[in-house]
Enzyme design. Structure first.
Site, PDB file in Angstrom:
ATOM      1  N   CYS A 112      48.178  35.564  34.640  1.00 42.08           N
ATOM      2  CA  CYS A 112      47.753  35.688  33.254  1.00 42.08           C
ATOM      3  C   CYS A 112      46.510  36.538  32.698  1.00 42.08           C
ATOM      4  CB  CYS A 112      47.876  34.381  32.414  1.00 42.08           C
ATOM      5  SG  CYS A 112      49.453  33.589  32.857  1.00 42.08           S
ATOM      6  N   HIS A 249      44.759  35.401  25.293  1.00 39.17           N
ATOM      7  CA  HIS A 249      46.364  35.165  25.944  1.00 39.17           C
ATOM      8  C   HIS A 249      47.151  34.099  25.536  1.00 39.17           C
ATOM      9  CE1 HIS A 249      49.116  34.043  29.184  1.00 39.17           C
ATOM     10  NE2 HIS A 249      48.574  33.071  29.487  1.00 39.17           N
ATOM     11  N   ASN A 279      54.765  32.600  26.367  1.00 34.13           N
ATOM     12  CA  ASN A 279      53.743  33.007  27.495  1.00 34.13           C
ATOM     13  C   ASN A 279      54.463  34.207  28.379  1.00 34.13           C
ATOM     14  OD1 ASN A 279      51.995  33.369  29.517  1.00 34.13           O
ATOM     15  ND2 ASN A 279      51.672  31.338  29.759  1.00 34.13           N
TER      16      ASN A 279
END
Length: 322
Positions: A112, A249, A279
């Protein structure tokens, strides 16, 4: 010399999976997911749609926004955990699909955090005169790594891609310059077991499935990301309060809110797409970046703060003036 963002692009697969769709085959509900994560839907790539296809579409949009063509590109960095093949790098596949000339192309894998890491690497190329037109792409098909019986993880992730074009730009050496102003990158390999995939070519010989200790990740995320944010702002020579837009993020809404609160960032400054994208790992920041530009909030000259945290653990932050 600064590396300046001159174009931003995004791509989302056409298939949308709602929370109610997931509730048909896993023990969950729309209310349960929204309350804990803020996520309402996610996009899912088609079975015959590799990550390079997602990256290719985002790259085309970014190049068009920058007024560039594939012929101008001399550097491609793809941040991904879910590349097409074990090798070659997905970046080289994107290079071929774009029809870009011979140049530099490779992948960065920091899960990520990958897009922030990739931006830092590309900044080094551009700011030092080694690239005149760089594509930095975050692209993921995270749904391919899901254990669809694990409601604690399968509801969290989606697929997509985002891209930016970086070009060299002259500046005065002040914080008013357009371009990358400061980075802070971190990693702590002792926290590997908090978030990982239980497979790999040199261990199991399989792709594996994503495993996560969500509560532990949350605890580390809020504290560690906040430190990196202040470090990046310090290197940039700006105060966090001076930032126009915070592009985090998109892990889940609780982490977004926790980090913003800890850093004293007004909620109105937060670009949040987690409800509609979920996500998307390395793709989440450029997807949110593109979203903020397209809806008219983010404008040329704005001071932006980007941050991410992923498996490893890895994390980092970046300050950039658009």
């Amino acid at each position: 010399m600064r590396s300046v963002v001159t174009g931003v692009g995004a791509y989302l697969p056409s298939k949308v999976v709602t929370n109610d769709d997931l509730a048909k085959f896993v023990d969950t509900s729309d209310e349960w997911i929204v309350e804990r994560t803020g996520i309402r839907q996610r996009h899912q790539a088609a079975d015959d749609q590799p990550v390079s296809d997602l990256a290719f579409e985002a790259a085309k949009e970014a190049l068009a926004a920058a007024g560039k063509t594939a012929a101008d590109v001399d550097l491609i960095i793809v941040a991904t955990t879910t590349g097409d093949l074990t090798f070659p790098a997905t970046a080289t596949i994107v290079q071929r699909k774009l029809g870009a000339p011979v140049g530099v192309a490779f992948d960065v894998q920091a899960v990520c955090s990958g897009f922030v890491y990739a931006m830092s690497v590309a900044d080094g190329f551009v700011a030092r005169g080694h690239s005149k037109c760089a594509l930095v792409i975050g692209a993921e098909a995270m749904t391919r790594l899901m254990d669809w019986s694990d409601r604690g993880t399968c509801v969290l992730f989606g697929d997509g891609a985002g891209a930016i074009v970086l070009e060299p730009g002259e500046g005065e050496g002040t914080t008013d310059d357009r371009g990358m102003l400061g980075f802070a990158l971190r990693a702590d390999g002792t926290k590997q077991d908090l978030l990982y995939v239980d497979g790999g070519p040199s261990t199991t010989g399989t792709v594996g499935k994503l495993r996560m200790l969500g509560n532990q990740v949350f605890k580390h995320a809020v504290v560690n990301i906040s430190e990196a944010i202040h470090a990046a702002a310090g290197k940039a020579g700006v105060a966090v309060a001076d930032v126009d837009w915070f592009i985090p993020h998109q892990a889940n809404q609780r982490i977004l809110q926790g980090v913003a609160h800890r850093c004293g960032i007004d909620e109105e400054k937060v670009i949040s797409t987690v409800a509609i994208h979920a996500n998307t790992s390395a793709a989440s920041i450029p997807l949110a970046f593109a979203h903020g530009i397209k809806d008219g909030r983010i404008k040329k000259g704005d001071l932006l703060l980007l941050e991410a945290m992923g498996g490893g653990l890895t994390w980092g932050a970046c300050v950039v003036r658009l």
